[in-house]
Write a protein that holds these residues in place. Structure first.
Motif, PDB file in Angstrom:
ATOM      1  N   PRO A 139      14.570 -12.128 -61.189  1.00 49.71           N
ATOM      2  CA  PRO A 139      16.030 -11.934 -61.233  1.00 49.71           C
ATOM      3  C   PRO A 139      16.480 -10.617 -60.603  1.00 49.71           C
ATOM      4  O   PRO A 139      17.502 -10.577 -59.907  1.00 49.71           O
ATOM      5  N   TRP A 140      15.723  -9.540 -60.844  1.00 43.28           N
ATOM      6  CA  TRP A 140      16.054  -8.249 -60.252  1.00 43.28           C
ATOM      7  C   TRP A 140      15.928  -8.291 -58.737  1.00 43.28           C
ATOM      8  O   TRP A 140      16.813  -7.848 -58.007  1.00 43.28           O
ATOM      9  N   TRP A 141      14.839  -8.872 -58.240  1.00 40.69           N
ATOM     10  CA  TRP A 141      14.638  -8.963 -56.790  1.00 40.69           C
ATOM     11  C   TRP A 141      15.702  -9.851 -56.138  1.00 40.69           C
ATOM     12  O   TRP A 141      16.197  -9.539 -55.057  1.00 40.69           O
ATOM     13  N   ASN A 142      16.037 -10.959 -56.802  1.00 41.15           N
ATOM     14  CA  ASN A 142      17.056 -11.856 -56.241  1.00 41.15           C
ATOM     15  C   ASN A 142      18.422 -11.182 -56.169  1.00 41.15           C
ATOM     16  O   ASN A 142      19.163 -11.350 -55.196  1.00 41.15           O
ATOM     17  N   TRP A 143      18.762 -10.420 -57.214  1.00 40.25           N
ATOM     18  CA  TRP A 143      20.043  -9.699 -57.196  1.00 40.25           C
ATOM     19  C   TRP A 143      20.034  -8.636 -56.106  1.00 40.25           C
ATOM     20  O   TRP A 143      21.013  -8.475 -55.376  1.00 40.25           O
ATOM     21  N   LEU A 144      18.912  -7.918 -55.986  1.00 44.16           N
ATOM     22  CA  LEU A 144      18.824  -6.830 -55.010  1.00 44.16           C
ATOM     23  C   LEU A 144      18.964  -7.347 -53.592  1.00 44.16           C
ATOM     24  O   LEU A 144      19.693  -6.765 -52.770  1.00 44.16           O
ATOM     25  N   VAL A 145      18.291  -8.450 -53.283  1.00 41.99           N
ATOM     26  CA  VAL A 145      18.380  -8.971 -51.920  1.00 41.99           C
ATOM     27  C   VAL A 145      19.769  -9.540 -51.644  1.00 41.99           C
ATOM     28  O   VAL A 145      20.236  -9.520 -50.494  1.00 41.99           O
ATOM     29  N   SER A 146      20.464 -10.030 -52.681  1.00 41.34           N
ATOM     30  CA  SER A 146      21.821 -10.544 -52.467  1.00 41.34           C
ATOM     31  C   SER A 146      22.799  -9.433 -52.120  1.00 41.34           C
ATOM     32  O   SER A 146      23.858  -9.686 -51.531  1.00 41.34           O
ATOM     33  N   GLN A 147      22.453  -8.187 -52.481  1.00 42.54           N
ATOM     34  CA  GLN A 147      23.301  -7.035 -52.163  1.00 42.54           C
ATOM     35  C   GLN A 147      22.930  -6.387 -50.833  1.00 42.54           C
ATOM     36  O   GLN A 147      23.585  -5.440 -50.393  1.00 42.54           O
ATOM     37  N   THR A 148      21.882  -6.913 -50.206  1.00 43.98           N
ATOM     38  CA  THR A 148      21.411  -6.339 -48.943  1.00 43.98           C
ATOM     39  C   THR A 148      22.195  -6.928 -47.774  1.00 43.98           C
ATOM     40  O   THR A 148      22.340  -8.147 -47.684  1.00 43.98           O
ATOM     41  N   PRO A 149      22.732  -6.081 -46.878  1.00 44.85           N
ATOM     42  CA  PRO A 149      23.484  -6.603 -45.720  1.00 44.85           C
ATOM     43  C   PRO A 149      22.622  -7.519 -44.854  1.00 44.85           C
ATOM     44  O   PRO A 149      21.422  -7.279 -44.676  1.00 44.85           O
ATOM     45  N   LEU A 150      23.224  -8.549 -44.311  1.00 45.83           N
ATOM     46  CA  LEU A 150      22.494  -9.495 -43.475  1.00 45.83           C
ATOM     47  C   LEU A 150      22.000  -8.883 -42.169  1.00 45.83           C
ATOM     48  O   LEU A 150      21.073  -9.396 -41.551  1.00 45.83           O
ATOM     49  N   TRP A 151      22.633  -7.789 -41.738  1.00 44.35           N
ATOM     50  CA  TRP A 151      22.210  -7.168 -40.485  1.00 44.35           C
ATOM     51  C   TRP A 151      20.962  -6.306 -40.645  1.00 44.35           C
ATOM     52  O   TRP A 151      20.391  -5.830 -39.667  1.00 44.35           O
ATOM     53  N   LEU A 152      20.516  -6.086 -41.881  1.00 39.26           N
ATOM     54  CA  LEU A 152      19.375  -5.200 -42.135  1.00 39.26           C
ATOM     55  C   LEU A 152      18.072  -5.968 -41.937  1.00 39.26           C
ATOM     56  O   LEU A 152      17.787  -6.938 -42.640  1.00 39.26           O
ATOM     57  N   ALA A 153      17.261  -5.534 -40.980  1.00 41.18           N
ATOM     58  CA  ALA A 153      16.015  -6.215 -40.653  1.00 41.18           C
ATOM     59  C   ALA A 153      14.991  -6.047 -41.776  1.00 41.18           C
ATOM     60  O   ALA A 153      14.893  -4.973 -42.377  1.00 41.18           O
ATOM     61  N   PRO A 154      14.207  -7.085 -42.079  1.00 44.38           N
ATOM     62  CA  PRO A 154      13.208  -7.004 -43.152  1.00 44.38           C
ATOM     63  C   PRO A 154      12.207  -5.866 -42.976  1.00 44.38           C
ATOM     64  O   PRO A 154      11.871  -5.175 -43.932  1.00 44.38           O
ATOM     65  N   ASN A 155      11.717  -5.677 -41.749  1.00 42.26           N
ATOM     66  CA  ASN A 155      10.738  -4.604 -41.523  1.00 42.26           C
ATOM     67  C   ASN A 155      11.342  -3.224 -41.739  1.00 42.26           C
ATOM     68  O   ASN A 155      10.642  -2.289 -42.131  1.00 42.26           O
ATOM     69  N   LEU A 156      12.632  -3.089 -41.499  1.00 40.88           N
ATOM     70  CA  LEU A 156      13.300  -1.820 -41.743  1.00 40.88           C
ATOM     71  C   LEU A 156      13.361  -1.535 -43.238  1.00 40.88           C
ATOM     72  O   LEU A 156      13.219  -0.380 -43.670  1.00 40.88           O
ATOM     73  N   ILE A 157      13.571  -2.571 -44.026  1.00 39.42           N
ATOM     74  CA  ILE A 157      13.565  -2.424 -45.487  1.00 39.42           C
ATOM     75  C   ILE A 157      12.203  -1.910 -45.951  1.00 39.42           C
ATOM     76  O   ILE A 157      12.106  -0.981 -46.762  1.00 39.42           O
ATOM     77  N   THR A 158      11.143  -2.493 -45.420  1.00 40.40           N
ATOM     78  CA  THR A 158       9.783  -2.114 -45.812  1.00 40.40           C
ATOM     79  C   THR A 158       9.479  -0.665 -45.449  1.00 40.40           C
ATOM     80  O   THR A 158       8.942   0.090 -46.269  1.00 40.40           O
ATOM     81  N   ILE A 159       9.815  -0.263 -44.230  1.00 39.46           N
ATOM     82  CA  ILE A 159       9.458   1.085 -43.770  1.00 39.46           C
ATOM     83  C   ILE A 159      10.256   2.158 -44.488  1.00 39.46           C
ATOM     84  O   ILE A 159       9.745   3.251 -44.753  1.00 39.46           O
TER      85      ILE A 159
END
Length: 411
Positions: free
Chosen positions: A39-59
């Motif tokens: 639930p925490w991860w699902n909420w967090l990703v729902s607040q993440t802008p769609l323009w933000l690349a996944p690899n950028l999140i990781t780094i």
């Protein structure tokens, strides 16, 4: 291969790139905490802008984790001096942020239809580096530097077990997470940092009632038990679950072949630490662990690539130059101060790892026609049913996806 030709030399062959395009992420997880954190991860990703690349999140998460750990190391480089409470809190926060971001990058890839093999590789590459800093920070927070052998054992156990997790993936073709695995270990270390932050690092020096040992021994005895169970599980998988011909690895090679690169890192580290006339490990524990950790991260990344491309793993590597020089220097009675060579090992290993990862990412980006840190199209395209129907996604351990994406939908 000449050192000067390193940059121009292509790392992945055309056959490896073709196999990489065909790679499909396979994962099984029985983690106790992962379902509770969904639930925490699902909420967090729902607040993440769609323009933000996944690899950028990781780094971003990795950088924060490294910075907070380096701050802790600055105050207690050998794990002997008690670090300030706020540095322990920073480490707890940095690790929590990294763990959260690392858990939503696959979900973000699914949301934005930017899944690709590069994402899986990038994620594991960041984890290989994070493992070193996380293990070291936990030992410093408990001031384990008072027991150098314990410090060595815990840090190199973490490095070796992370390698073995990918070793069994190379053999079986499936990444497996047990009931007590990565997520549980990360939150246990967060708890250690929070205890140090709230009660002070000195709490680990107190004697436990009715037991003839200090409080800090308790978490590491428990960690040793978990390490032993993980080692048994990996050994069983490696010896009995080969998915290739006649029980071989995914590349058709011996299931024991990945043991050679790991041995070339851990064994010299142990010999150098024990035989050093200048007590190089005791006096410079953090530098020593980081130096050999970077070498271990390099061979782990090569193992991940070997698995994803179904290729034979190379045994020798330029990153082993630093450990080799330290070993030879001791053999010839330390004609060069050991600390000079140790810093060289850290610098050489770090730049070699970064150059290797950058070159591999560049080659994969060119082959798949994708960008590493940028989503090459707008949100309107992301929401169309045509793009969604073409996506090739598979569930990762966090309920997200490995970052797979075909060339046909790269732009």
């Amino acid at each position: 291969m000449p050192i000067l030709a390193y940059k121009e030399q292509r790392i992945l062959s055309p056959q490896q790139l073709r196999k990489l395009s065909e790679h499909k992420y396979s994962c099984f997880s029985a983690s106790l905490l992962d379902p509770l954190l969904q639930p925490w991860w699902n909420w967090l990703v729902s607040q993440t802008p769609l323009w933000l690349a996944p690899n950028l999140i990781t780094i971003v998460g990795l950088i924060l984790n490294i910075v907070t750990t380096l701050i802790l190391i600055c105050y207690s480089p050998n794990g002997v001096e008690p670090p300030p409470r706020w540095t322990c809190f920073l480490c707890a926060l940095g690790l929590f942020v990294y763990q959260s971001l690392d858990s939503i990058d696959g979900k973000q890839a699914r949301r934005t239809n930017t899944s690709s093999p590069l994402g899986e590789l990038f994620d594991h590459g960041c984890d290989s580096i994070s493992t070193i800093f996380v293990a070291l920070s936990a030992c410093i927070s408990c001031q384990l530097g008072h027991y150098p052998n314990w410090l060595f054992f815990q840090c190199f156990c973490a490095i070796a077990l992370f390698y073995c997790a990918h070793w069994q993936t190379y053999v079986s073709g499936t990444m497996r997470f047990g009931r007590i695995d990565v997520t549980e270990a990360q939150f246990s270390i967060i708890a250690i940092h929070l205890v140090s932050a709230v009660l002070g690092p000195e709490i680990w020096l107190t004697k436990m009632p009715y037991l003839e040992c200090e409080t800090r021994c308790l978490p590491f005895y428990m960690a040793s038990g978990v390490d032993f169970s993980l080692a048994l599980r990996y050994s069983k998988s490696i010896l009995n679950e080969g998915c290739g011909k006649n029980g071989s690895s995914v590349a058709g090679t011996s299931v024991l072949s990945p043991s050679i690169p790991l041995t070339l890192v851990v064994l010299p580290a142990l010999m150098i630490a024990q035989k050093s006339p200048e007590n190089i490990f005791t006096e410079h524990a953090s530098v020593f662990i980081l130096a050999f950790g970077m070498v271990a991260a390099k061979i782990t990344n090569k193992l991940v690539i070997a698995h994803m491309t179904k290729a034979e793993m190379e045994y020798l590597d330029w990153s082993l130059l630093g450990p080799a020089l330290l070993f030879l220097n001791q053999y010839f009675n330390c004609i060069v101060p050991e600390i000079w060579l140790l810093w060289f090992t850290l610098a050489w290993g770090t730049q070699d790892l970064l150059r290797y990862c950058a070159q591999v990412c560049l080659e994969i980006c060119q082959h798949l026609r994708i960008d590493l840190f940028r989503i090459p199209y707008g949100p309107k395209v992301l929401n169309t049913s045509s793009v969604g129907s073409q996506s090739n996604v598979g569930a990762d351990k966090n309920g997200g996806t490995s970052h797979r994406k075909s060339k046909s939908k790269a732009h």
